[in-house]
Design a protein around this motif. Sequence first.
Motif, PDB file in Angstrom:
ATOM      1  N   UNK A  17       0.861  -1.183   0.000  1.00 64.56           N
ATOM      2  CA  UNK A  17       0.000   0.000   0.000  1.00 64.56           C
ATOM      3  C   UNK A  17       0.894   1.229   0.000  1.00 64.56           C
ATOM      4  N   UNK A  18       0.629   2.158  -0.922  1.00 58.34           N
ATOM      5  CA  UNK A  18       1.445   3.362  -1.044  1.00 58.34           C
ATOM      6  C   UNK A  18       0.669   4.557  -0.517  1.00 58.34           C
ATOM      7  N   UNK A  19       1.257   5.249   0.463  1.00 56.11           N
ATOM      8  CA  UNK A  19       0.640   6.438   1.047  1.00 56.11           C
ATOM      9  C   UNK A  19       1.313   7.677   0.469  1.00 56.11           C
ATOM     10  N   UNK A  20       0.521   8.538  -0.149  1.00 59.69           N
ATOM     11  CA  UNK A  20       1.029   9.795  -0.674  1.00 59.69           C
ATOM     12  C   UNK A  20      -0.134  10.713  -0.990  1.00 59.69           C
ATOM     13  N   UNK A  21      -0.089  11.929  -0.501  1.00 55.56           N
ATOM     14  CA  UNK A  21      -1.166  12.887  -0.727  1.00 55.56           C
ATOM     15  C   UNK A  21      -0.641  14.087  -1.502  1.00 55.56           C
ATOM     16  N   UNK A  22      -1.555  14.813  -2.136  1.00 54.04           N
ATOM     17  CA  UNK A  22      -1.236  16.016  -2.895  1.00 54.04           C
ATOM     18  C   UNK A  22      -0.223  15.658  -3.989  1.00 54.04           C
ATOM     19  N   UNK A  47       5.496  18.696   4.621  1.00 61.56           N
ATOM     20  CA  UNK A  47       5.018  17.379   5.006  1.00 61.56           C
ATOM     21  C   UNK A  47       3.534  17.461   5.394  1.00 61.56           C
ATOM     22  N   UNK A  48       2.709  16.622   4.779  1.00 66.51           N
ATOM     23  CA  UNK A  48       1.282  16.635   5.091  1.00 66.51           C
ATOM     24  C   UNK A  48       1.010  15.751   6.299  1.00 66.51           C
ATOM     25  N   UNK A  49       0.210  16.264   7.218  1.00 61.79           N
ATOM     26  CA  UNK A  49      -0.059  15.537   8.460  1.00 61.79           C
ATOM     27  C   UNK A  49      -0.736  14.199   8.204  1.00 61.79           C
ATOM     28  N   UNK A  50      -1.616  14.130   7.204  1.00 59.53           N
ATOM     29  CA  UNK A  50      -2.297  12.863   6.946  1.00 59.53           C
ATOM     30  C   UNK A  50      -1.289  11.760   6.648  1.00 59.53           C
TER      31      UNK A  50
END
Length: 306
Positions: free
Chosen positions: A151-156, A209-212
């Motif tokens: 699972x890859x976590x990345x936002x924006x 860095x995004x908090x999510x």
Amino acid sequence: MSREFGKPAVPMLPASAIVAERIAAAYPELSQALRTFADFVLAEPLRIARMSINDTVAASGVSVATANRFARTIGFDGYAQFRQELIRGFESVLSPDDRLKRKLSEESTAREVLVASLEEDIENLKATILNLDDERCAQAVTMIAQARKIFIIGFDRAGSLAELLANGLELAGCNVRMVENAGGAAGAARQLYRFGDEDLVISIAFPRYLKDTVELTHYVRQRGLRVLAITDNQNSPLAAFGDLTLYVRAARQYSSTSDTAILGLIEALIAGVTHQCRAVAGELADAYLDFSYPWLSTPRGGGNGG
């Protein structure tokens, strides 16, 4: 967790920041006026970091004397030293804006700007290579290749990079999921609760860095999932949560990060995994070509310039 997944965050001081620690220690003994200012600092730290003392006291409703007394009460020589420490806590947030303003104030031709940007990425990639040793590279590739699910976590902006990583790893034979644009952290949780110790989470976060990303990565690490972190340096809030952390030099004058440098490492990881899983990757490449051929266009003359 400090807040519910998916809710927008206000800029808050990290609990480990010097200012936050000193306010927490002194708060029970503060007078009402000092508590009023302390509450304003905790609620609007980024705003205060960017304002003069006169603007700050006008916004908070206290006097200049109270602001100075507050700074001394929590252990600083005066308000200026207090504000400097506050700014230090937001360095990763404020630095990109400061760099951009400096660059915009310079007189440069269009070509000079373009060449400087390309040269910056070249230097970033060279510095990233220096951070890659044999053991770290082998471990990263093996973690990915042997994971049952990824699972890859990345936002924006990191979300776009995560999608490129997911696509590349799928063609190498990996079982990959990622954060959906509409789902956010809550959508990620609906996927991740089914992951176990044979699976892998890859998290991508760079300034700002995004908090999510940070909180979700911290959460899955607490649940015992393995984490491969991709970030910029050891001071990144993501770095502490990786079983293995890969560092990319991603400095850029005209924005917060260099996506080119990050993408370079992502494509390198894809190449490494594809090589390790070359038998499966070769079969998948043939199968994908056979299936997708009707939708592919070829250059006139067969693609050889004829």
